[in-house]
Scaffold this motif. Structure first.
Motif, PDB file in Angstrom:
ATOM      1  N   HIS A   7     -11.867 -26.436   6.593  1.00  0.00           N
ATOM      2  CA  HIS A   7     -12.632 -26.298   7.620  1.00  0.00           C
ATOM      3  C   HIS A   7     -11.972 -25.895   9.068  1.00  0.00           C
ATOM      4  O   HIS A   7     -11.848 -26.981   9.779  1.00  0.00           O
ATOM      5  CB  HIS A   7     -13.226 -27.839   7.693  1.00  0.00           C
ATOM      6  CG  HIS A   7     -14.890 -28.005   8.374  1.00  0.00           C
ATOM      7  ND1 HIS A   7     -15.281 -26.995   8.646  1.00  0.00           N
ATOM      8  CD2 HIS A   7     -15.549 -29.215   8.407  1.00  0.00           C
ATOM      9  CE1 HIS A   7     -16.574 -27.467   9.273  1.00  0.00           C
ATOM     10  NE2 HIS A   7     -16.469 -28.648   9.089  1.00  0.00           N
ATOM     11  N   LYS A  65      -9.932 -23.167  -6.885  1.00  0.00           N
ATOM     12  CA  LYS A  65     -11.036 -23.956  -7.036  1.00  0.00           C
ATOM     13  C   LYS A  65     -11.060 -25.442  -6.583  1.00  0.00           C
ATOM     14  O   LYS A  65     -11.781 -26.067  -5.846  1.00  0.00           O
ATOM     15  CB  LYS A  65     -11.406 -24.170  -8.607  1.00  0.00           C
ATOM     16  CG  LYS A  65     -12.597 -24.394  -9.151  1.00  0.00           C
ATOM     17  CD  LYS A  65     -12.658 -25.095 -10.447  1.00  0.00           C
ATOM     18  CE  LYS A  65     -12.460 -23.823 -11.529  1.00  0.00           C
ATOM     19  NZ  LYS A  65     -12.841 -24.168 -12.685  1.00  0.00           N
ATOM     20  N   GLY A  93     -11.217 -25.304  -2.771  1.00  0.00           N
ATOM     21  CA  GLY A  93     -12.766 -24.950  -2.570  1.00  0.00           C
ATOM     22  C   GLY A  93     -13.256 -26.360  -2.334  1.00  0.00           C
ATOM     23  O   GLY A  93     -14.178 -26.641  -1.388  1.00  0.00           O
ATOM     24  N   THR A 124     -12.464 -28.378   0.780  1.00  0.00           N
ATOM     25  CA  THR A 124     -13.078 -27.654   1.837  1.00  0.00           C
ATOM     26  C   THR A 124     -14.461 -28.277   1.824  1.00  0.00           C
ATOM     27  O   THR A 124     -14.816 -28.586   3.123  1.00  0.00           O
ATOM     28  CB  THR A 124     -12.764 -26.110   1.698  1.00  0.00           C
ATOM     29  OG1 THR A 124     -11.646 -25.633   1.607  1.00  0.00           O
ATOM     30  CG2 THR A 124     -13.648 -25.619   3.196  1.00  0.00           C
ATOM     31  N   ALA A 125     -15.170 -28.248   0.750  1.00  0.00           N
ATOM     32  CA  ALA A 125     -16.497 -28.581   0.726  1.00  0.00           C
ATOM     33  C   ALA A 125     -16.782 -30.120   1.245  1.00  0.00           C
ATOM     34  O   ALA A 125     -17.684 -30.312   2.122  1.00  0.00           O
ATOM     35  CB  ALA A 125     -17.101 -28.478  -0.525  1.00  0.00           C
ATOM     36  N   ALA A 158     -21.102 -22.942   3.702  1.00  0.00           N
ATOM     37  CA  ALA A 158     -19.859 -22.485   4.428  1.00  0.00           C
ATOM     38  C   ALA A 158     -20.092 -20.737   3.942  1.00  0.00           C
ATOM     39  O   ALA A 158     -20.400 -20.297   2.994  1.00  0.00           O
ATOM     40  CB  ALA A 158     -18.720 -22.794   3.673  1.00  0.00           C
ATOM     41  N   ILE A 218     -13.090 -19.771  -6.272  1.00  0.00           N
ATOM     42  CA  ILE A 218     -13.206 -20.917  -5.343  1.00  0.00           C
ATOM     43  C   ILE A 218     -14.696 -21.118  -5.131  1.00  0.00           C
ATOM     44  O   ILE A 218     -14.845 -22.546  -4.644  1.00  0.00           O
ATOM     45  CB  ILE A 218     -12.595 -20.518  -3.881  1.00  0.00           C
ATOM     46  CG1 ILE A 218     -12.312 -21.341  -2.876  1.00  0.00           C
ATOM     47  CG2 ILE A 218     -13.517 -19.323  -3.358  1.00  0.00           C
ATOM     48  CD1 ILE A 218     -11.793 -21.130  -1.814  1.00  0.00           C
ATOM     49  N   ILE A 219     -15.609 -20.401  -5.418  1.00  0.00           N
ATOM     50  CA  ILE A 219     -16.911 -20.921  -5.028  1.00  0.00           C
ATOM     51  C   ILE A 219     -17.240 -21.901  -6.211  1.00  0.00           C
ATOM     52  O   ILE A 219     -18.250 -22.770  -5.828  1.00  0.00           O
ATOM     53  CB  ILE A 219     -17.921 -19.688  -5.564  1.00  0.00           C
ATOM     54  CG1 ILE A 219     -17.731 -18.496  -4.696  1.00  0.00           C
ATOM     55  CG2 ILE A 219     -19.469 -20.058  -5.651  1.00  0.00           C
ATOM     56  CD1 ILE A 219     -18.527 -17.223  -4.828  1.00  0.00           C
ATOM     57  N   LEU A 240     -16.500 -25.000  -4.268  1.00  0.00           N
ATOM     58  CA  LEU A 240     -17.322 -25.156  -2.970  1.00  0.00           C
ATOM     59  C   LEU A 240     -18.494 -25.718  -3.310  1.00  0.00           C
ATOM     60  O   LEU A 240     -19.118 -26.704  -2.672  1.00  0.00           O
ATOM     61  CB  LEU A 240     -17.240 -24.031  -2.209  1.00  0.00           C
ATOM     62  CG  LEU A 240     -16.289 -23.206  -1.425  1.00  0.00           C
ATOM     63  CD1 LEU A 240     -16.567 -21.713  -1.170  1.00  0.00           C
ATOM     64  CD2 LEU A 240     -16.008 -24.245  -0.219  1.00  0.00           C
ATOM     65  N   GLN A 241     -19.206 -25.165  -4.396  1.00  0.00           N
ATOM     66  CA  GLN A 241     -20.574 -25.549  -4.825  1.00  0.00           C
ATOM     67  C   GLN A 241     -20.568 -26.416  -5.835  1.00  0.00           C
ATOM     68  O   GLN A 241     -21.637 -27.119  -6.113  1.00  0.00           O
ATOM     69  CB  GLN A 241     -21.403 -24.236  -5.314  1.00  0.00           C
ATOM     70  CG  GLN A 241     -21.478 -23.302  -4.362  1.00  0.00           C
ATOM     71  CD  GLN A 241     -22.538 -22.077  -4.540  1.00  0.00           C
ATOM     72  OE1 GLN A 241     -22.925 -22.048  -5.621  1.00  0.00           O
ATOM     73  NE2 GLN A 241     -23.056 -21.179  -3.741  1.00  0.00           N
ATOM     74  N   LYS A 285     -20.827 -31.125  -1.738  1.00  0.00           N
ATOM     75  CA  LYS A 285     -20.589 -29.772  -2.198  1.00  0.00           C
ATOM     76  C   LYS A 285     -21.484 -29.205  -1.111  1.00  0.00           C
ATOM     77  O   LYS A 285     -21.976 -29.654  -0.347  1.00  0.00           O
ATOM     78  CB  LYS A 285     -21.126 -29.389  -3.426  1.00  0.00           C
ATOM     79  CG  LYS A 285     -20.482 -30.027  -4.552  1.00  0.00           C
ATOM     80  CD  LYS A 285     -18.913 -29.580  -4.624  1.00  0.00           C
ATOM     81  CE  LYS A 285     -18.131 -30.630  -5.756  1.00  0.00           C
ATOM     82  NZ  LYS A 285     -16.672 -30.342  -5.740  1.00  0.00           N
ATOM     83  N   ALA A 331     -22.013 -21.831  -0.834  1.00  0.00           N
ATOM     84  CA  ALA A 331     -20.981 -20.762  -0.528  1.00  0.00           C
ATOM     85  C   ALA A 331     -21.694 -19.594  -0.210  1.00  0.00           C
ATOM     86  O   ALA A 331     -22.806 -19.287  -0.236  1.00  0.00           O
ATOM     87  CB  ALA A 331     -19.982 -20.573  -1.748  1.00  0.00           C
TER      88      ALA A 331
END
Ligand SMILES: *[C@@H]1O[C@H](CO)[C@@H](O)[C@H](O)[C@H]1NC(C)=O
Ligand SMILES: *[C@@H]1O[C@H](CO)[C@@H](O)[C@H](O)[C@H]1NC(C)=O
Length: 258
Positions: free
Chosen positions: A128, A153, A156, A159-160, A171, A204-205, A208-209, A228, A231
Motif C-alpha cells: 500500500h 500471491k 497480494g 497488500t489487500a 487497487a 498476485i490477483i 488481492l481478490q 480483499k 484488482a
C-alpha cells in the motif's frame, strides 16, 4: 369508557402497524436495485431505469481526491475516485485519517437521490505504497526475478488487507507491463521482458481478490471478502513496448510515460 378508549387505541395502533407495513412494502418495491435478494440483472435494470442522464454521466467519472469534497460527490453523482501517486489526506496520515477521508466522501455519495456508493481506488502496486508505515514490497522487476508465484500471491493478500484497513476496496494493481527496453524510465514496474513470466506473476490477483471458489463462473468480478480488494491488471495495451527508434522518428520527449 376505559374499555372503549382501550379498544380505540388498540385499533389506532393496529392502523399504525398496517401503515408502517405498507410503507415498508412500497419502499421495498420502489428500491428493487437495493435488494440483494433480487437477481443482479433485475437490480441493474431497475437502477438504470431510475437514473437521469446527469446521474449516468457522473457514474462514469473518476476524479482525483484533491478535487473532491463530499458535496462535489453529491452534486455531480461521481461514481469513482482515486488517489494518484503520492496523493494522501495529509503527509503523516494515519489509518484513521484515511478511513475518515474515504467515509466522508462516501457519505456525500450515499446522500444522493439514489444513494449509489462510490468506489475508491489507489495505486497499491508493491504494497500500500502511498500510506506511511504500510508494508512496502520490492517492485515488480524484483518480484518477477523470483519466478515465485506463491510469493506474489501472499504479497497480494497482505497488500489487500492493508488497503482495506484504510477503507479502500480497489487497487490499481498489478501492473502487467512487458518492458522491452531497459532504458525506459518505468522498466522497474514490469515483472519481466518475457510475457510468460508476466503472465505467471498475475497470480498476485488471487491474493488481492481471493481465490475464486471451484466451479464458480469465470469472467465476472470476484472479491472474496472484507480483507480483499478488486484488482486491476493495468496498462494492458503496449505498456513497456517502448522503442528507441520510434522515439527518434517522432521526436517524442524521452521521459514520456503514461
Ligand atoms: C509510523 O511508525 C512509527 C514507528 O512505529 C510511529 O512512531 C509513527 O507514529 C507511525 N506513523 C503513523 C502515521 O502511523
Ligand atoms: C458519515 O455520516 C454518518 C451518518 O450521517 C455520520 O455518523 C458519520 O460521522 C459520517 N462520517 C464521516 C467520516 O463524515
Amino acid at each position: 369508557m376505559v374499555n372503549m378508549v382501550k379498544s380505540m387505541s388498540m385499533s389506532y395502533l393496529g392502523m399504525m402497524v398496517l401503515l408502517w407495513w405498507l410503507a415498508v412494502v412500497v419502499v421495498a418495491e420502489d428500491v428493487k436495485y437495493k435488494d440483494p435478494k433480487q437477481p443482479v440483472a433485475a437490480r441493474v435494470k431497475d437502477l438504470l431505469e431510475k437514473m437521469t442522464m446527469e446521474e449516468k454521466i457522473g457514474q462514469m467519472v473518476q476524479i482525483e481526491r484533491i478535487s473532491a469534497t463530499p458535496d462535489i460527490m453529491k452534486q455531480y453523482f461521481i461514481g469513482s475516485m482515486l488517489s494518484g501517486g503520492g496523493s494522501v489526506p495529509n503527509p503523516q496520515a494515519t489509518v484513521v485519517d484515511w478511513i475518515n477521508m474515504v467515509n466522508g466522501f462516501q457519505n456525500g455519495s450515499l446522500s444522493t437521490r439514489l444513494g449509489i456508493p462510490m468506489i475508491y481506488g489507489i495505486d497499491a502496486v508493491h504494497g500500500h505504497n502511498n500510506v506511511i508505515n504500510a508494508t512496502i514490497f520490492p517492485h515488480n522487476v524484483g518480484l518477477g526475478a523470483t519466478r515465485d508465484t506463491d510469493l506474489v500471491k501472499r504479497i497480494g493478500a497482505a497488500t489487500a488487507a492493508e488497503v482495506r484497513a484504510t477503507g479502500i476496496p480497489y487497487a490499481f494493481a498489478p501492473c502487467i507491463a512487458v518492458c522491452r527496453d531497459p532504458r525506459w524510465g518505468r522498466c522497474y514496474e514490469s515483472y519481466s521482458e518475457d510475457t510468460k513470466v508476466v503472465q505467471s506473476m498475475t497470480d498476485i490477483i488471487l491474493g488481492l481478490q481471493g481465490e475464486i471458489p471451484k466451479g464458480s463462473r469465470l469472467g465476472v468480478p470476484y472479491v472474496a471478502g472484507k480483507d480483499k480488494v478488486a484488482a486491476c491488471a493495468k496498462h494492458f495495451v503496449a505498456d513497456g513496448g517502448t522503442l528507441m527508434e520510434l522515439m527518434k522518428i517522432t521526436q517524442w520527449p524521452t521521459n514520456m510515460s503514461c
